[in-house]
Design an enzyme around this catalytic site. Structure first.
Site, short mmCIF file in Angstrom:
data_model
loop_
_atom_site.label_atom_id
_atom_site.label_comp_id
_atom_site.label_asym_id
_atom_site.label_seq_id
_atom_site.Cartn_x
_atom_site.Cartn_y
_atom_site.Cartn_z
N GLY A 67 -5.86 -136.96 44.90
CA GLY A 67 -6.04 -138.04 45.86
C GLY A 67 -5.61 -137.68 47.26
O GLY A 67 -4.99 -138.48 47.97
N ALA A 68 -5.95 -136.46 47.68
CA ALA A 68 -5.46 -135.96 48.97
C ALA A 68 -6.46 -136.11 50.11
O ALA A 68 -6.37 -135.42 51.11
CB ALA A 68 -5.05 -134.49 48.83
N ASN A 69 -7.40 -137.04 49.97
CA ASN A 69 -8.38 -137.21 51.04
C ASN A 69 -8.01 -138.31 52.02
O ASN A 69 -8.67 -138.50 53.04
CB ASN A 69 -9.78 -137.50 50.44
CG ASN A 69 -9.81 -138.78 49.66
OD1 ASN A 69 -8.80 -139.22 49.12
ND2 ASN A 69 -10.98 -139.41 49.58
N THR A 70 -6.94 -139.06 51.70
CA THR A 70 -6.53 -140.15 52.58
C THR A 70 -5.05 -140.46 52.35
O THR A 70 -4.44 -139.97 51.39
CB THR A 70 -7.39 -141.41 52.31
OG1 THR A 70 -7.09 -142.40 53.29
CG2 THR A 70 -7.11 -141.97 50.94
N GLY A 71 -4.47 -141.26 53.24
CA GLY A 71 -3.11 -141.76 53.06
C GLY A 71 -2.06 -140.68 52.92
O GLY A 71 -2.13 -139.63 53.54
N GLY B 16 -1.41 -138.77 50.45
CA GLY B 16 -1.90 -137.54 49.83
C GLY B 16 -2.43 -136.57 50.87
O GLY B 16 -2.16 -135.37 50.83
N TYR C 150 -0.28 -153.03 38.11
CA TYR C 150 0.15 -151.92 38.98
C TYR C 150 1.61 -151.57 38.70
O TYR C 150 1.96 -150.39 38.55
CB TYR C 150 -0.03 -152.31 40.45
CG TYR C 150 0.47 -151.26 41.41
CD1 TYR C 150 -0.23 -150.07 41.59
CD2 TYR C 150 1.64 -151.46 42.14
CE1 TYR C 150 0.23 -149.10 42.48
CE2 TYR C 150 2.10 -150.50 43.03
CZ TYR C 150 1.39 -149.32 43.20
OH TYR C 150 1.86 -148.36 44.07
N SER D 7 6.58 -145.72 42.40
CA SER D 7 6.76 -146.78 43.39
C SER D 7 7.98 -147.62 43.05
O SER D 7 8.39 -147.71 41.89
CB SER D 7 5.52 -147.68 43.43
OG SER D 7 5.76 -148.83 44.20
#
Length: 294
Positions: free
Chosen positions: A24-28, A30, A177, A152
């Site tokens: 998940g390293a394409n945004t945020g 990450g 979540y 989290s």
């Protein structure tokens, strides 16, 4: 603003000759984790959305000058995709030193993964559980190595509902979540216990903080609140600091099974310290995924 920003990773450790996978390293956070680690070594950006991942990788390559930022397809909501990713990675890369299980979903309307798992549990926990299982031998061969699980503070509100793991009897997307984030903490605890004394692999979990990112996109209310109170939220760069810290800090070389926030040890809920629940979740996860992990 300085208080909201939280801790910052001060380590200057390089990762020359080392290989990192970040999901998940394409945004945020990450993407910011990938940006930092790309200044230190080779980074595999493992994402579901290839177009977004390629755009992020191009940006990171241009900024860092590191051409070893490589995009690979990985959909954590589909065990077939996870197995294909692992198979290709193992065929192409002879080493893996750091695995950062970062990708996640939050506040999804009720839905299931390709394999019939409730989406939060399937992506946030089971997907990373299977990925770690498939890559563990390569991590052992490359040791010393690290596994970093992004959990989290929400794990405090979670519990593992073994009688209704997939929310078929009752479902609340906020609690779903929380349950999945508790699963991250319990997985880390049991994984560290099983690895300790048998390999030079550490496993730690972390809370990145409340970050202004796309994670809340499934909730109109949360998206609205995030915009209004953005000043009181961490930026993605600030949110990535504890992930980077757990991945590279020299003082954590032999630290395992711990939970961090703001680049320091943090309090884990009583449910997150329940060894019996951790062992049961491990066994149930193996059953659901059809794997044997002793």
């Amino acid at each position: 603003r300085r208080y909201v920003a939280g801790g910052q990773c001060k380590s200057t450790a390089t990762l020359e000759g080392k290989v990192v996978i970040i999901t998940g390293a394409n945004t945020g956070i990450g993407k910011e984790t990938a940006r930092d680690l790309a200044r230190r070594g080779k980074v595999i950006v493992a994402c579901r959305d290839i177009a977004k991942a390629e755009a992020a990788a191009r940006e990171i390559r241009a900024e860092t000058g590191n051409q070893q930022v490589i995009v690979k397809k990985l959909d954590l909501a589909d065990t077939k995709s996870i197995r294909e990713f692992a198979e290709k990675f193992l065929a192409e890369e002879k080493e893996l030193h750091i695995l950062i299980n970062n990708a996640g979903v939050m506040l999804c309307p009720y839905s299931k993964t390709a394999d019939g798992f409730e989406m939060h549990l399937g992506v946030n926990h089971l997907g990373h559980f299977l990925l770690t299982f498939l890559l563990l031998e390569r991590l052992k061969q490359s040791a010393p190595a690290r596994i970093v699980n992004v959990s989290s503070l929400a794990h405090h509100g979670g519990r593992i509902r073994f009688h209704d793991l997939h929310g078929e009897k009752s479902y609340n997307r906020g609690l779903a979540y929380c349950h999945s984030k508790l699963a991250n903490v319990l997985f880390t605890r049991e994984l560290a216990r099983r690895l300790q004394g048998k390999s030079q692999i550490t496993a730690n979990a972390l809370h990145p903080g409340s970050v202004h990112s796309e994670l809340v996109r499934h909730s109109f209310v949360m998206t609205w609140l995030w915009k209004i109170f953005s000043f009181f939220l961490k930026t993605p760069w600030e949110g990535a600091q504890t992930s980077v810290y757990c991945a590279v800090a020299e003082e954590l070389d032999s630290v395992t099974g711990q939970y961090f926030s703001d680049c320091q040890p943090a309090y884990v809920s009583p449910r997150g310290r329940d060894d019996e629940t951790a062992k049961k979740l491990w066994n149930v996860s193996c059953e659901l995924l059809g794997i044997q992990w002793d």
